[in-house]
Design an enzyme around this catalytic site. Structure first.
Site, mmCIF file in Angstrom:
data_model
loop_
_atom_site.group_PDB
_atom_site.id
_atom_site.type_symbol
_atom_site.label_atom_id
_atom_site.label_comp_id
_atom_site.label_asym_id
_atom_site.label_seq_id
_atom_site.Cartn_x
_atom_site.Cartn_y
_atom_site.Cartn_z
ATOM 1 N N LYS A 129 3.016 -14.851 2.026
ATOM 2 C CA LYS A 129 2.267 -14.394 0.841
ATOM 3 C C LYS A 129 2.743 -12.997 0.480
ATOM 4 C CE LYS A 129 -1.031 -12.120 -0.544
ATOM 5 N NZ LYS A 129 -0.762 -11.183 -1.656
ATOM 6 N N GLU A 168 1.502 -4.373 11.306
ATOM 7 C CA GLU A 168 2.241 -3.132 11.013
ATOM 8 C C GLU A 168 1.427 -2.405 9.945
ATOM 9 O OE1 GLU A 168 4.852 -1.992 12.456
ATOM 10 O OE2 GLU A 168 5.599 -3.753 13.518
ATOM 11 N N CYS A 186 5.367 3.709 4.993
ATOM 12 C CA CYS A 186 4.496 3.867 6.170
ATOM 13 C C CYS A 186 5.047 4.891 7.156
ATOM 14 C CB CYS A 186 4.314 2.519 6.856
ATOM 15 S SG CYS A 186 5.876 1.726 7.235
ATOM 16 N N GLU A 226 -3.860 8.597 5.009
ATOM 17 C CA GLU A 226 -2.581 8.174 4.446
ATOM 18 C C GLU A 226 -2.697 8.130 2.923
ATOM 19 O OE1 GLU A 226 -1.275 4.056 4.735
ATOM 20 O OE2 GLU A 226 0.676 4.779 5.399
HETATM 21 P P1 NAP Z 1 -2.727 -3.824 1.468
HETATM 22 O O1 NAP Z 1 -3.626 -3.544 0.347
HETATM 23 O O2 NAP Z 1 -3.268 -3.830 2.842
HETATM 24 O O3 NAP Z 1 -2.047 -5.232 1.134
HETATM 25 C C1 NAP Z 1 -1.074 -5.808 1.954
HETATM 26 C C2 NAP Z 1 -1.068 -7.310 1.743
HETATM 27 O O4 NAP Z 1 -2.319 -7.854 2.172
HETATM 28 C C3 NAP Z 1 -0.917 -7.715 0.275
HETATM 29 O O5 NAP Z 1 -0.140 -8.899 0.212
HETATM 30 C C4 NAP Z 1 -2.356 -7.992 -0.114
HETATM 31 O O6 NAP Z 1 -2.497 -8.830 -1.239
HETATM 32 C C5 NAP Z 1 -2.874 -8.639 1.143
HETATM 33 N N1 NAP Z 1 -4.333 -8.653 1.261
HETATM 34 C C6 NAP Z 1 -5.237 -7.835 0.667
HETATM 35 N N2 NAP Z 1 -6.489 -8.187 1.007
HETATM 36 C C7 NAP Z 1 -6.387 -9.254 1.826
HETATM 37 C C8 NAP Z 1 -7.328 -10.079 2.508
HETATM 38 N N3 NAP Z 1 -8.635 -9.894 2.395
HETATM 39 N N4 NAP Z 1 -6.869 -11.080 3.293
HETATM 40 C C9 NAP Z 1 -5.547 -11.302 3.414
HETATM 41 N N5 NAP Z 1 -4.609 -10.573 2.782
HETATM 42 C C10 NAP Z 1 -5.014 -9.550 2.003
HETATM 43 O O7 NAP Z 1 -1.504 -2.817 1.510
HETATM 44 P P2 NAP Z 1 -0.596 -2.356 0.304
HETATM 45 O O8 NAP Z 1 -1.370 -1.453 -0.569
HETATM 46 O O9 NAP Z 1 0.071 -3.544 -0.303
HETATM 47 O O10 NAP Z 1 0.535 -1.552 1.094
HETATM 48 C C11 NAP Z 1 0.354 -0.246 1.523
HETATM 49 C C12 NAP Z 1 -0.018 -0.173 2.976
HETATM 50 O O11 NAP Z 1 0.925 -0.880 3.772
HETATM 51 C C13 NAP Z 1 -0.001 1.235 3.506
HETATM 52 O O12 NAP Z 1 -1.146 1.494 4.276
HETATM 53 C C14 NAP Z 1 1.237 1.284 4.380
HETATM 54 O O13 NAP Z 1 1.216 2.231 5.389
HETATM 55 C C15 NAP Z 1 1.283 -0.090 4.907
HETATM 56 N N6 NAP Z 1 2.639 -0.401 5.362
HETATM 57 C C16 NAP Z 1 2.892 -0.457 6.695
HETATM 58 C C17 NAP Z 1 4.171 -0.703 7.155
HETATM 59 C C18 NAP Z 1 4.499 -0.780 8.619
HETATM 60 O O14 NAP Z 1 5.528 -1.329 8.954
HETATM 61 N N7 NAP Z 1 3.688 -0.257 9.508
HETATM 62 C C19 NAP Z 1 5.190 -0.892 6.238
HETATM 63 C C20 NAP Z 1 4.903 -0.812 4.885
HETATM 64 C C21 NAP Z 1 3.616 -0.571 4.452
HETATM 65 P P3 NAP Z 1 -2.561 -8.129 -2.711
HETATM 66 O O15 NAP Z 1 -1.164 -7.764 -3.016
HETATM 67 O O16 NAP Z 1 -3.094 -9.170 -3.610
HETATM 68 O O17 NAP Z 1 -3.478 -6.952 -2.591
#
Ligand code: NAP
Ligand code: MG
Length: 506
Positions: free
Chosen positions: A202, A277, A311, A408
């Protein structure tokens, strides 16, 4: 189009640089990949170019029924062949996919530029880096092996044999964020497929496009139908359906710590396995003897790379108090030279934030930093004009209680704190004052100081005189609230394998 981030407003991007291949792709329907076929979904997502705010394409979005169909296809593909495919078969598919990604690298990069806003210099790496990952993991299937180990005492049986098997975990739900869309898809798919798992992916709703081109390459590479299913959709709908699906064996998630915690709670219902992650707030510690010609541009890139939507971003900078003013002046001067513009303009070092909504969150953080007493040394403003551009921003006089230091931001905001001549434990205590532990770096010419600091930093990835250099073989993941598990390398493969112990009475 191109301007200094600190002065000019941006003109709208006229789109002339978009290739015919990308234009053709944008104009076609964007379906869901289920069981090897492109199928319609019940809903639509409109995805935009964050540099212009203009819509790029309408993408089919799946709901619970499409997730269910995708999981069924993945289960059937797992049981009927992929889990027992020979190592050579799996490797051949992975290698073919890598070759196809190299063939289409330009358009794959272009789709991420348009959909995510990343600059061309970075997009140039993402398809090649994805191909590197598939090639790296193509080398693993033949090397997946167990051990023999002394057998347990069996009454009446003096001779016995115990060995272990490594078996693929099963059907994996993979949920990824928008910040490096193609790289995220490759990072997730490559080890799972090498291990013999099948996948329902997804992608993020903000960046659904490059995964769809990749889906077509997966078909072309000859993966059996159902081995990889790609269901774009909304997190609360498609993502939630994947997490709660009873026939999914594991969720591999990259995204925010908040959604990661939510997924753990949901997965607890049937104790689905989970790897995570998550977020970061990584420290960058600059000792007085550091090579500043090397460090200053690298510090700016560590914080502002991908507009800070990264991240691993080095957002908590620690400077020795004696060098603070000198390094700050050099950092501001360098930051003022950074070019910001549409990612398709090859001169852009930085692009836009992912959306105006996200830009508002970043601006609110900047306002909170000022309100809490930090000094705004540079940047801090949204750029006028279309798109979601924001100036790279530096705050000094920061302290650990400020929200800009603790949380963050996922935007181009560097916070600077100082340290004195105290011992390394005291500096490390400052650096470790975070809920996160994903990355970090130490800048010094003194080897002993460097390695002693590395030993003291609680983080999954610490670099010396560089920041967060990742590679297919280098384990990557978080301490503390930055996650569970390690991606890349052999540890990345282990995320998708079970161990079975076998004892034979002889
Ligand atoms: P996010 O809001 O957590 O979303 C990540 C994914 O989860 C998206 O595909 C999102 O769908 C989905 N999602 C949201 N709510 C969900 C639920 N209730 N159940 C299942 N899936 C759900 O994160 P983001 O804003 O896209 O990305 C930023 C974050 O990612 C930051 O905190 C960053 O640090 C972290 N990140 C971590 C790493 C690492 O390797 N540690 C790498 C890159 C990014 P939608 O798109 O529809 O919201
Ligand atoms: Mg988009």
């Amino acid at each position: 189009m191109l301007s200094s981030p600190l002065t000019q407003p941006l003109a709208p991007f006229d789109g002339k640089a978009i290739s015919a291949a990308a234009r053709g792709f944008l104009a076609q329907p964007h379906h869901l990949l289920i069981d090897g076929k492109w199928v319609e979904g019940p809903d639509r997502i409109v995805t935009c170019d964050p540099a212009t705010g203009l819509p790029l394409a309408e993408v089919h979005a799946g709901g619970a029924a499409q997730i269910d169909a995708a999981v069924s296809a993945a289960r059937a593909a797992f049981e009927s062949g992929w889990k027992s495919a020979s190592p050579a078969q799996r490797s051949a598919c992975l290698n073919r996919l890598a070759q196809l990604m190299r063939r289409d690298a330009a358009v794959l990069g272009e789709l991420d530029i348009l959909d995510n806003g990343m600059p061309a210099w970075l997009a140039g790496y993402t398809a090649e880096g994805g191909a590197d990952l598939f090639e790296y993991y193509a080398g693993w299937p033949i090397r997946i092996e167990g051990v023999t180990t002394p057998p347990p005492p069996l009454p009446g049986a003096p001779e016995a044999l115990t060995y272990t098997l490594r078996e693929p975990l099963g059907v994996i739900g993979q949920i990824i964020p928008w910040n490096v869309p193609l790289s995220m898809a490759c990072m997730k798919l490559a080890p799972a497929l090498a291990a013999g798992c099948t996948v329902v992916l997804k992608p993020a709703e903000e960046t659904p496009l490059s995964a769809l081109w990749l889906g077509e390459l997966i078909r072309e590479a000859g993966f059996p139908p159902g081995v990889v299913n790609i269901v774009n959709g909304i997190g609360d709908v498609a993502g939630a359906a994947l997490v709660s699906h009873p026939d999914v064996d594991k969720i591999a998630f990259t995204g925010s710590t908040q959604v990661g915690k939510h997924i753990i709670r949901e997965a607890a219902a049937d104790l689905k396995k989970v790897s995570l992650e998550l977020g970061g707030k990584s420290p960058v510690i600059v000792f007085p003897d550091a090579d500043l010609d090397l460090a200053v541009p690298a510090l700016a890139m560590a914080a502002f790379f991908l507009q800070g939507q990264n991240c691993m971003a080095g957002t908590r900078v620690f400077l020795h108090e004696d060098r603070h003013d000198d390094i700050l002046a050099r950092l501001i001067a360098y930051t003022r030279t950074m070019t910001i513009g549409h990612g398709l303009d090859p001169a852009s070092q930085l692009g836009p934030l992912i959306s105006r909504e996200h830009r508002k969150r970043v601006a609110d953080y900047v306002a909170s930093g000022i309100a809490q007493g930090a000094t705004l040394a540079c940047g801090g403003k949204a750029l006028e004009g279309p798109g979601a551009f924001f100036q790279p921003t530096i705050f000094t006089h920061c302290h650990p209680d400020m929200r800009i230091v603790r949380e963050e931001i996922f935007g181009p905001v560097m916070t600077i704190q100082t340290f004195d001549d105290g011992d390394l434990d005291a500096i490390a205590a400052q650096a470790n004052q975070s809920d996160y532990g994903l990355s970090g770096s130490v800048w010094t010419r003194d080897l002993a100081t460097a390695h002693k600091m590395v030993a003291r930093i609680r983080s999954g990835h610490v670099s010396i005189n560089c920041h967060s250099a990742v590679g297919p073989n280098i384990p990557f993941g978080g301490y503390k609230q930055s996650g569970w598990g390690r991606e890349f390398g052999k540890e990345g493969l282990d995320l998708y394998l079970e161990t079975k112990a076998v004892t034979v009475r002889l």
